[in-house]
Design a protein around this motif. Structure first.
Motif, PDB file in Angstrom:
ATOM      1  N   TRP A 276      44.257  30.479  39.707  1.00  0.00           N
ATOM      2  CA  TRP A 276      44.005  29.900  41.036  1.00  0.00           C
ATOM      3  C   TRP A 276      43.253  30.893  41.920  1.00  0.00           C
ATOM      4  O   TRP A 276      42.256  30.546  42.576  1.00  0.00           O
ATOM      5  CB  TRP A 276      45.334  29.517  41.680  1.00  0.00           C
ATOM      6  CG  TRP A 276      45.236  28.589  42.856  1.00  0.00           C
ATOM      7  CD1 TRP A 276      45.341  27.238  42.850  1.00  0.00           C
ATOM      8  CD2 TRP A 276      45.016  28.972  44.216  1.00  0.00           C
ATOM      9  NE1 TRP A 276      45.201  26.745  44.124  1.00  0.00           N
ATOM     10  CE2 TRP A 276      45.003  27.782  44.989  1.00  0.00           C
ATOM     11  CE3 TRP A 276      44.823  30.180  44.868  1.00  0.00           C
ATOM     12  CZ2 TRP A 276      44.811  27.765  46.363  1.00  0.00           C
ATOM     13  CZ3 TRP A 276      44.633  30.189  46.247  1.00  0.00           C
ATOM     14  CH2 TRP A 276      44.625  28.998  46.983  1.00  0.00           C
ATOM     15  N   HIS A 277      43.718  32.132  41.950  1.00  0.00           N
ATOM     16  CA  HIS A 277      43.094  33.152  42.807  1.00  0.00           C
ATOM     17  C   HIS A 277      41.735  33.613  42.278  1.00  0.00           C
ATOM     18  O   HIS A 277      40.925  34.149  43.040  1.00  0.00           O
ATOM     19  CB  HIS A 277      44.025  34.351  42.969  1.00  0.00           C
ATOM     20  CG  HIS A 277      45.193  34.091  43.878  1.00  0.00           C
ATOM     21  ND1 HIS A 277      45.055  33.796  45.214  1.00  0.00           N
ATOM     22  CD2 HIS A 277      46.538  34.063  43.617  1.00  0.00           C
ATOM     23  CE1 HIS A 277      46.240  33.600  45.770  1.00  0.00           C
ATOM     24  NE2 HIS A 277      47.161  33.759  44.812  1.00  0.00           N
ATOM     25  N   SER A 278      41.474  33.396  40.996  1.00  0.00           N
ATOM     26  CA  SER A 278      40.191  33.825  40.430  1.00  0.00           C
ATOM     27  C   SER A 278      39.029  32.965  40.914  1.00  0.00           C
ATOM     28  O   SER A 278      37.870  33.364  40.813  1.00  0.00           O
ATOM     29  CB  SER A 278      40.257  33.784  38.894  1.00  0.00           C
ATOM     30  OG  SER A 278      40.196  32.440  38.421  1.00  0.00           O
ATOM     31  N   GLY A 279      39.345  31.777  41.414  1.00  0.00           N
ATOM     32  CA  GLY A 279      38.281  30.860  41.836  1.00  0.00           C
ATOM     33  C   GLY A 279      37.637  30.129  40.671  1.00  0.00           C
ATOM     34  O   GLY A 279      36.671  29.386  40.863  1.00  0.00           O
ATOM     35  N   ARG A 280      38.182  30.299  39.477  1.00  0.00           N
ATOM     36  CA  ARG A 280      37.653  29.622  38.304  1.00  0.00           C
ATOM     37  C   ARG A 280      38.576  28.462  37.914  1.00  0.00           C
ATOM     38  O   ARG A 280      39.583  28.205  38.578  1.00  0.00           O
ATOM     39  CB  ARG A 280      37.495  30.619  37.154  1.00  0.00           C
ATOM     40  CG  ARG A 280      36.559  31.794  37.516  1.00  0.00           C
ATOM     41  CD  ARG A 280      36.537  32.831  36.428  1.00  0.00           C
ATOM     42  NE  ARG A 280      35.884  32.320  35.215  1.00  0.00           N
ATOM     43  CZ  ARG A 280      35.885  32.955  34.057  1.00  0.00           C
ATOM     44  NH1 ARG A 280      36.515  34.120  33.932  1.00  0.00           N
ATOM     45  NH2 ARG A 280      35.265  32.446  33.008  1.00  0.00           N
TER      46      ARG A 280
END
Length: 338
Positions: A12-16
């Motif tokens: 989620w935090h990776s933006g992927r």
């Protein structure tokens, strides 16, 4: 999903975008648990498991496609062959496969935070609807609900409920407590270690556990007053000193709701313990609530082996098994405590 929360947060935090597959319904003799989930991360790594063999391969491919296409859909598989089917017969499983990212599940950090804080959280997910844009929508609530697939007139909604994990409170900070912490966490327990000695109640010695420095009976009284002792709570007493354990056991035996209560010690120590508790007014029926940790009668030779057997007994008590091993006082009545 609980076991892959950290992996989901990372994606989620990776933006992927990753792919998430969740069992929402199981029919027949399959033992696949409803609510179990698998994440395929953007690199193709697999986290969590919901199946094995051909079904596992089919789910992997479906989740991988979801990461690439953004497609959300409910799939029915034959458990043995792993082949997608329209049949509603035995040994089938319904799996919802969806892309997972901050755009498809913007509410997920709230879910993760509630789980981490040991608070109840329930996720409603639309897994089928005539409008494809509605499929995959999520609603978050703190209301208690069964984990199940709910069929509505215009939608199928999967309800995934995360209750606070069962709690194990260990009194006495020592090598047995450290081993028991590791074992209890493997079965999903939230572990707390309590000891009145600051030189022993050191958090670094008990990774994964909450460590409290307080008098045992006072801490247990505080938890009970706060409503934190429930029917699935386990208590294990590892302190053999009467000035610690007798006031503690006095509080514990009077609790109206408790899942498991055990105290470690030799036959001599336990006989003394029972005499002290009888002197305090407890009858034999009440004393029968006190279990011998299984390691003492199953041949455990060290803290690690003892922890395994205590955990097994805790699971038996949690499952309400009629043939679970008797408490020490019950065994003593038939001459088996020696």
């Amino acid at each position: 999903m609980r076991d892959i929360v950290d992996d989901l947060l990372r994606v989620w935090h990776s933006g992927r975008t990753g792919g998430l597959a969740t069992i929402v319904r199981a029919v027949g003799s399959t033992s696949l648990p409803v609510g179990a989930a698998t994440l395929i991360d953007p690199e193709g790594g697999v986290f969590g498991s919901i199946a094995s063999g051909r079904l596992e391969e089919a789910v992997f491919e479906g989740a991988l496609r979801a990461t690439r296409t953004g497609h959300r859909a409910l799939h029915r598989f034959d458990v043995l062959s792993g082949v997608e089917t329209a049949s509603d017969g035995d040994d089938t499983v319904d799996i919802f496969i969806e892309p997972f990212s901050r755009w498809t599940f913007p509410e997920f950090p709230t879910v993760a935070a509630e789980i981490a804080a040991h608070r109840r959280v329930t996720v409603f997910t639309v897994v089928w609807n005539p409008d494809p844009d509605v499929i995959g929508q999520h609603l978050i609530t703190d209301k208690k609900h069964a984990t199940e697939l709910v069929a509505l007139p215009e939608s199928d909604v999967f309800v995934s409920s995360f209750s606070p994990p069962p709690r194990l409170i260990v009194f006495g900070a020592n090598a047995y407590a450290a081993a028991l912490t590791a074992q209890a966490r493997l079965i999903g327990c939230r572990v707390t270690i309590c000891d009145s000695r600051p030189e022993f109640a050191v958090p670094e010695s008990f990774p994964g556990a909450e460590v409290v420095c307080d008098w045992p009976h006072r801490y247990l009284n505080t938890l009970a007053a706060q409503g934190e002792i429930e029917s699935d709570t386990g208590i294990v007493v590892l302190a053999h000193e009467p000035k610690f354990e007798i006031p503690l056991l006095t509080v514990a035996l009077r609790l109206p709701s408790l899942g498991y209560l055990a105290a470690l010690g030799s036959a001599t120590a336990h006989a003394r313990r029972l005499d002290d508790l009888r002197a305090g007014g407890f009858d034999e029926r009440t004393l029968a609530k006190l279990h011998i940790p299984a390691g003492l009668t199953m041949g455990a030779r060290n803290p690690a082996e003892t922890a395994v057997f205590i955990t097994a007994e805790l699971l038996a008590a949690r499952g309400g098994q009629a043939d679970r091993r008797a408490s020490w006082s019950e065994r003593a009545a038939v001459g088996l405590s020696g």
